[in-house]
Write a protein that holds these residues in place. Structure first.
Motif, PDB file in Angstrom:
ATOM      1  N   ASN A  87      -5.372  -0.714  -7.592  1.00 24.61           N
ATOM      2  CA  ASN A  87      -4.505  -0.169  -6.273  1.00 24.61           C
ATOM      3  C   ASN A  87      -5.084   1.107  -6.083  1.00 24.61           C
ATOM      4  O   ASN A  87      -4.561   1.743  -5.144  1.00 24.61           O
ATOM      5  N   GLU A 139      -7.395   2.052  -3.863  1.00 20.68           N
ATOM      6  CA  GLU A 139      -7.759   2.474  -2.495  1.00 20.68           C
ATOM      7  C   GLU A 139      -6.551   2.831  -1.642  1.00 20.68           C
ATOM      8  O   GLU A 139      -6.523   3.185  -0.574  1.00 20.68           O
ATOM      9  N   HIS A 140      -5.126   2.836  -2.168  1.00 23.66           N
ATOM     10  CA  HIS A 140      -3.797   3.144  -1.455  1.00 23.66           C
ATOM     11  C   HIS A 140      -3.462   4.505  -2.073  1.00 23.66           C
ATOM     12  O   HIS A 140      -2.492   4.913  -1.446  1.00 23.66           O
ATOM     13  N   ARG A 166       0.778  -1.192  -0.146  1.00 21.05           N
ATOM     14  CA  ARG A 166       0.097   0.030   0.228  1.00 21.05           C
ATOM     15  C   ARG A 166       0.989   1.138   0.117  1.00 21.05           C
ATOM     16  O   ARG A 166       0.295   2.321  -0.436  1.00 21.05           O
ATOM     17  N   TYR A 167       2.153   1.225   0.634  1.00 18.91           N
ATOM     18  CA  TYR A 167       2.969   2.348   0.489  1.00 18.91           C
ATOM     19  C   TYR A 167       3.541   2.354  -0.881  1.00 18.91           C
ATOM     20  O   TYR A 167       3.986   3.697  -1.248  1.00 18.91           O
ATOM     21  N   TRP A 214       2.330   2.308  -3.671  1.00 19.99           N
ATOM     22  CA  TRP A 214       1.296   2.974  -4.294  1.00 19.99           C
ATOM     23  C   TRP A 214       0.695   4.006  -3.611  1.00 19.99           C
ATOM     24  O   TRP A 214      -0.223   4.946  -4.413  1.00 19.99           O
ATOM     25  N   ARG A 215       1.180   4.540  -2.720  1.00 18.95           N
ATOM     26  CA  ARG A 215       0.678   5.792  -1.976  1.00 18.95           C
ATOM     27  C   ARG A 215       1.052   7.021  -3.012  1.00 18.95           C
ATOM     28  O   ARG A 215       0.034   7.881  -2.902  1.00 18.95           O
TER      29      ARG A 215
END
Length: 373
Positions: free
Chosen positions: A76, A78-79, A49-50, A52-53
């Motif tokens: 992705n 939601e990230h 998730r980081y 794709w932050r």
């Protein structure tokens, strides 16, 4: 302590709190994060998730955007907190939005997106409607919006009333707004932000490489109630001020052809009202009121017009005009007065050293040497 107890009591990386994971991830660049997700399934679950932050997408031509890319973004979505889009040529925003148009994609497309940077390339003719549609993509609240252009830009990114209508629903959270504008007046859009964005830290409205950009009308802003008192960067021209003190010839013409009509008393009264307004921004570190245009990247014809494109309807930035009202801006580090018709003498220079000792005062390369002695 034996080896067995050490092994039993040891804490694995996955056992650390999520906050610690986030602190570690914030120190890693995209390459390092991509390596982390390959270490193991547990590390992938933590670092994916980081990775794709923050997403930055750059293509040579806006037509290079493809469905494979959109599918990755959708998988992705939601990230993604921040998104940067840029293309050397073509309408970057329109092309991107066309790929997101199928009704099969849920809305909002990006549930936590709160930061965006759009960089227009050559032949970009993005419309206000397209910009408004893009701003509608998020389920979060916009904190940062940057609209930039490159040297190749001819038309630029359009931010108008439709875009402002959407952004207005987010102004309670907005912290950064940068807009390279090829328009004249800001049509009340920037003024609306000043009056509705209490968390705004940076306001930058400058011209792109072929124009002088937008400006605020001095007569209008003095009656407004600014709420962004924590502003740290203010970069925007303030115009429409009478300057009867300008009596020199401008090129081959008299100053009357370029100076806003009004008496000296009207000029000083209006200037002092503007100074009073700016004095409210006691957190300012950057104050740029000068003409922001790169004449070195323009044609010889435009370069020859530099004399005529100065600001002759701006603040004089002299003690006689009310400069002393700004003595409370103690945090200033940069004051940009490029290509403004200002008359900085010895007393103003002494005032700068006393009240803005840590600030760099930028007057422009063609500023008369006698004002700096």
């Amino acid at each position: 302590m034996n080896q067995e107890s050490i092994t039993r009591d040891a804490t694995s990386f996955g056992d650390l709190p999520a906050e610690v994971h986030g602190m570690i991830a914030s120190l890693l660049d995209p390459y390092d994060l991509s390596l982390c997700v390959l270490v193991s399934k547990s590390w992938r679950a933590i670092f994916h998730r980081y990775l794709w932050r923050h997403v930055a997408i750059r293509v040579e031509d806006s037509e290079d955007f493809d469905l494979q890319l959109v599918n990755l973004l959708n998988a992705n979505r939601e990230h993604i907190h921040s998104l940067r889009l840029s293309a050397d040529y073509g309408d970057v925003l329109h092309s991107f939005m066309e790929l997101l148009s199928p009704s099969s994609y849920p809305r909002p497309v990006f549930p936590i997106l709160d930061s965006a940077e759009i960089v227009a390339g050559g032949f970009d003719e993005s419309t206000d409607e397209t910009m408004a549609q893009f701003l509608e993509l998020t389920g979060a609240k916009w904190k940062r919006l940057v609209l930039k252009e490159t040297e190749k830009s001819e038309y630029g990114l359009d931010f108008g009333s439709e875009s402002m209508e959407v952004l207005a629903r987010h102004t309670e959270f907005l912290e950064v707004f940068r807009w390279m504008s090829d328009t004249g007046s800001t049509d009340g859009l920037v003024e609306q932000l000043l009056c509705s964005a209490p968390k705004l830290k940076e306001l930058s409205v400058v011209g792109h490489y072929n124009s002088t950009g937008g400006y605020l009308d001095a007569r209008e802003i003095v009656d407004m109630e600014w709420v962004c008192l924590g502003l740290e960067v203010f970069e925007c021209r303030i115009r429409r001020i009478p300057r009867p003190d300008i009596t020199r010839n401008i090129g081959d013409s008299s100053a009357d052809e370029y100076v806003v009509e009004g008496t000296l008393e009207e000029s000083l009264d209006l200037q002092r009202q503007v100074y009073t307004k700016l004095a409210m921004l006691t957190k300012l570190q950057v104050l740029k009121l000068g003409l922001v245009i790169d004449f070195y990247n323009t044609s010889e014809y435009e370069l020859g017009d530099k004399t005529y494109r100065r600001q002759f309807d701006c603040l004089a930035m002299t003690l006689d005009s009310g400069l002393d009202l700004l003595k409370g801006l103690k945090e200033l580090r940069l004051v940009g007065l490029e290509d403004m018709e200002v008359y900085i003498g010895e007393k103003e220079q002494s005032w700068f050293k006393e009240h803005w000792p840590n600030a760099q005062i930028v007057l422009g390369e063609d500023f008369h040497d006698e004002y700096l002695e």
